[in-house]
Design a protein around this motif. Structure first.
Motif, PDB file in Angstrom:
ATOM      1  N   GLY A 102       0.782  -1.229   0.000  1.00 60.39           N
ATOM      2  CA  GLY A 102       0.000   0.000   0.000  1.00 60.39           C
ATOM      3  C   GLY A 102       0.810   1.274   0.000  1.00 60.39           C
ATOM      4  O   GLY A 102       0.369   2.289   0.561  1.00 60.39           O
ATOM      5  N   ILE A 103       1.990   1.250  -0.620  1.00 62.56           N
ATOM      6  CA  ILE A 103       2.830   2.450  -0.693  1.00 62.56           C
ATOM      7  C   ILE A 103       2.822   2.970  -2.129  1.00 62.56           C
ATOM      8  O   ILE A 103       3.429   2.361  -3.023  1.00 62.56           O
ATOM      9  CB  ILE A 103       4.278   2.154  -0.254  1.00 62.56           C
ATOM     10  N   PRO A 104       2.162   4.106  -2.391  1.00 64.16           N
ATOM     11  CA  PRO A 104       2.181   4.684  -3.740  1.00 64.16           C
ATOM     12  C   PRO A 104       3.599   5.085  -4.133  1.00 64.16           C
ATOM     13  O   PRO A 104       4.359   5.613  -3.309  1.00 64.16           O
ATOM     14  CB  PRO A 104       1.279   5.913  -3.618  1.00 64.16           C
ATOM     15  N   MET A 105       3.977   4.831  -5.375  1.00 62.19           N
ATOM     16  CA  MET A 105       5.321   5.167  -5.850  1.00 62.19           C
ATOM     17  C   MET A 105       5.254   5.525  -7.326  1.00 62.19           C
ATOM     18  O   MET A 105       4.267   5.243  -8.011  1.00 62.19           O
ATOM     19  CB  MET A 105       6.285   3.985  -5.664  1.00 62.19           C
ATOM     20  N   ALA A 106       6.312   6.162  -7.806  1.00 61.76           N
ATOM     21  CA  ALA A 106       6.428   6.469  -9.233  1.00 61.76           C
ATOM     22  C   ALA A 106       7.902   6.400  -9.614  1.00 61.76           C
ATOM     23  O   ALA A 106       8.769   6.889  -8.881  1.00 61.76           O
ATOM     24  CB  ALA A 106       5.868   7.852  -9.548  1.00 61.76           C
ATOM     25  N   ILE A 107       8.180   5.784 -10.748  1.00 57.32           N
ATOM     26  CA  ILE A 107       9.549   5.722 -11.251  1.00 57.32           C
ATOM     27  C   ILE A 107       9.963   7.100 -11.739  1.00 57.32           C
ATOM     28  O   ILE A 107       9.194   7.799 -12.411  1.00 57.32           O
ATOM     29  CB  ILE A 107       9.663   4.689 -12.398  1.00 57.32           C
ATOM     30  N   LEU A 108      11.172   7.510 -11.407  1.00 55.25           N
ATOM     31  CA  LEU A 108      11.737   8.779 -11.865  1.00 55.25           C
ATOM     32  C   LEU A 108      12.814   8.502 -12.911  1.00 55.25           C
ATOM     33  O   LEU A 108      13.658   7.625 -12.712  1.00 55.25           O
ATOM     34  CB  LEU A 108      12.358   9.546 -10.698  1.00 55.25           C
ATOM     35  N   LYS A 109      12.760   9.260 -14.015  1.00 54.21           N
ATOM     36  CA  LYS A 109      13.762   9.119 -15.090  1.00 54.21           C
ATOM     37  C   LYS A 109      13.794   7.660 -15.563  1.00 54.21           C
ATOM     38  O   LYS A 109      12.743   7.042 -15.659  1.00 54.21           O
ATOM     39  CB  LYS A 109      15.132   9.598 -14.590  1.00 54.21           C
ATOM     40  N   GLY A 110      14.947   7.098 -15.852  1.00 53.90           N
ATOM     41  CA  GLY A 110      15.037   5.691 -16.220  1.00 53.90           C
ATOM     42  C   GLY A 110      13.995   5.269 -17.223  1.00 53.90           C
ATOM     43  O   GLY A 110      13.870   5.845 -18.308  1.00 53.90           O
TER      44      GLY A 110
END
Length: 406
Positions: A102-110
């Motif tokens: 339940g931890i929202p995340m988003a990939i940065l760059k890459g």
């Protein structure tokens, strides 16, 4: 023709040329009549900029490249593709771990930048950077520790990110992206990005689904990546990430309808326009549907491109550059100079790390360190004058880009 000009031509051809036409080859295209030595120099320049994968397949298909360079280039490309797919798998496992807890995340760059390229695997990949909310930062870190990820640098813990490792891959968990300006502008952008994180979207790359920030927020992060590395070493990879984003997602309607007011308020509009116009002039970015940067002075673009080609990715081409140039180039007043010397002194003075009471004198350490290095040069006065001249040119460029004004 200089190797840097050939690199720009190769990018144009590989990404933006009309490939419906009869393919050119070296025999009927004099632009690429290079000697074996010149081809090796071009390849090494691409490596220095960390963009060797972008034109590789086009070059090997359409041009006559000497066998030693062809073999080395092809082998590098194979390794790059293999690493890309391994990274996708490791990244997918991380995303699943965060999602399951339940931890929202988003990939940065890459991969969040690679998705704008015609062939995402052609974009050289490094660490896996991802963003979580401030309130989830420690919990996400501990979750990774509990699942076999190990902290790589203890000093990162108090910064805007922490670096962990697992199975040969490096992960950076961020509570905010790097490159944010100080003060109200940075707070404004962070508020937008924080809101964007709650609306993260999943996109598919090679059958793997990854969470990314909404389109405008993703573009802001790519621009901030340029800001971050403009001082320390800005290469073509960061520029091309922004260019491919603009090519796909920032035509005139989206610029005026969404991005422009944000960047104007954040003090980054001039930088965005300058980088984009430079990409049009040198790298082949479309000008018909992207007119919002047309008024930028071509001279600024030329100076910026020259600076980038001097630096290489993360400054690897300028690693032996005199520190004096950077110091003079980054400061506009005595207070900025003091802060810069103090910051670098605290980072480099081992005795101050051991005895924190000495931190207040860290700037003196840096002054003495630079003076000591200067004394060993054969032409001290000439070198100092050269540092001042080059530093002023750099500061003038930064002023023209509208950054580091404070």
């Amino acid at each position: 023709m200089k190797k840097e000009a050939i690199v720009c031509l190769l990018i144009r051809e590989a990404l933006f040329a009309n490939h419906s036409e009869e393919p050119r080859n070296q025999e009927n295209d004099g632009r690429f009549n290079l000697s074996d030595e010149e081809w090796m120099e071009v390849y090494q320049e691409l490596v220095a900029q960390t963009i060797e994968g972008i034109p590789c397949e086009w070059v090997l298909e359409h041009l006559s490249v000497p066998d030693p360079v062809r073999g080395r280039w092809a082998s590098c490309r194979i390794n790059q593709v293999a690493y890309f797919y391994r990274l996708l798998q490791e990244q997918s496992e991380l995303c699943s771990l965060m999602k399951d807890h339940g931890i929202p995340m988003a990939i940065l760059k890459g991969t969040a930048a690679a998705m704008y390229y015609p062939d995402p695997s052609a974009r050289t990949m490094g660490d896996i950077d991802f963003l979580v909310a401030q309130e989830d930062y420690e919990r996400a870190f501990q979750l990774m520790r509990d699942h076999g990820y190990h902290l790589m640098y203890e000093e990162d813990h108090a910064d805007h990110h922490m670096t962990l490792g697992k199975d040969g891959f490096t992960y950076e968990i961020h509570r905010h992206p790097a490159g944010l300006p100080d003060g109200a502008e940075g707070d404004y952008l962070m508020c937008l990005i924080r809101e964007g994180l709650q609306k993260a979207e999943e996109t598919e790359i090679e059958s793997c689904r990854i969470p990314v920030l909404p389109e405008i927020c993703n573009g802001i992060v790519l621009l901030l990546h340029i800001v971050k590395h403009l001082r320390s070493g800005l290469g073509l990879r960061q520029i091309m990430d922004w260019m491919m984003y603009v090519n796909q997602a920032l035509h005139d309607d989206r610029w005026y309808g969404g991005m422009q007011p944000i960047l104007a308020k954040a003090g980054l509009e001039i930088l965005a326009k300058s980088v984009t116009r430079m990409c049009q002039l040198y790298l082949g970015l479309d000008e018909q549907e992207i007119t919002w940067c047309a008024e930028v002075d071509d001279h600024v673009c030329t100076n910026l491109m020259h600076f980038i080609l001097q630096q290489g990715n993360f400054g690897r081409k300028a690693i032996t550059e005199d520190r004096g140039v950077k110091i003079v180039g980054e400061v506009h007043n005595p207070l900025q100079l003091f802060r810069l010397l103090q910051e670098r002194g605290q980072k480099n003075w081992e005795l101050a790390k051991k005895y924190p009471v000495l931190n207040h004198a860290a700037w003196i350490y840096m002054v003495c360190r630079y003076a000591q290095k200067s004394m060993h040069r054969k032409s001290l006065i000439k070198t100092l004058l050269s540092d001042v001249k080059a530093g002023k040119e750099r500061r003038d460029l930064f002023d023209q880009l509208g950054i580091y004004q404070k």
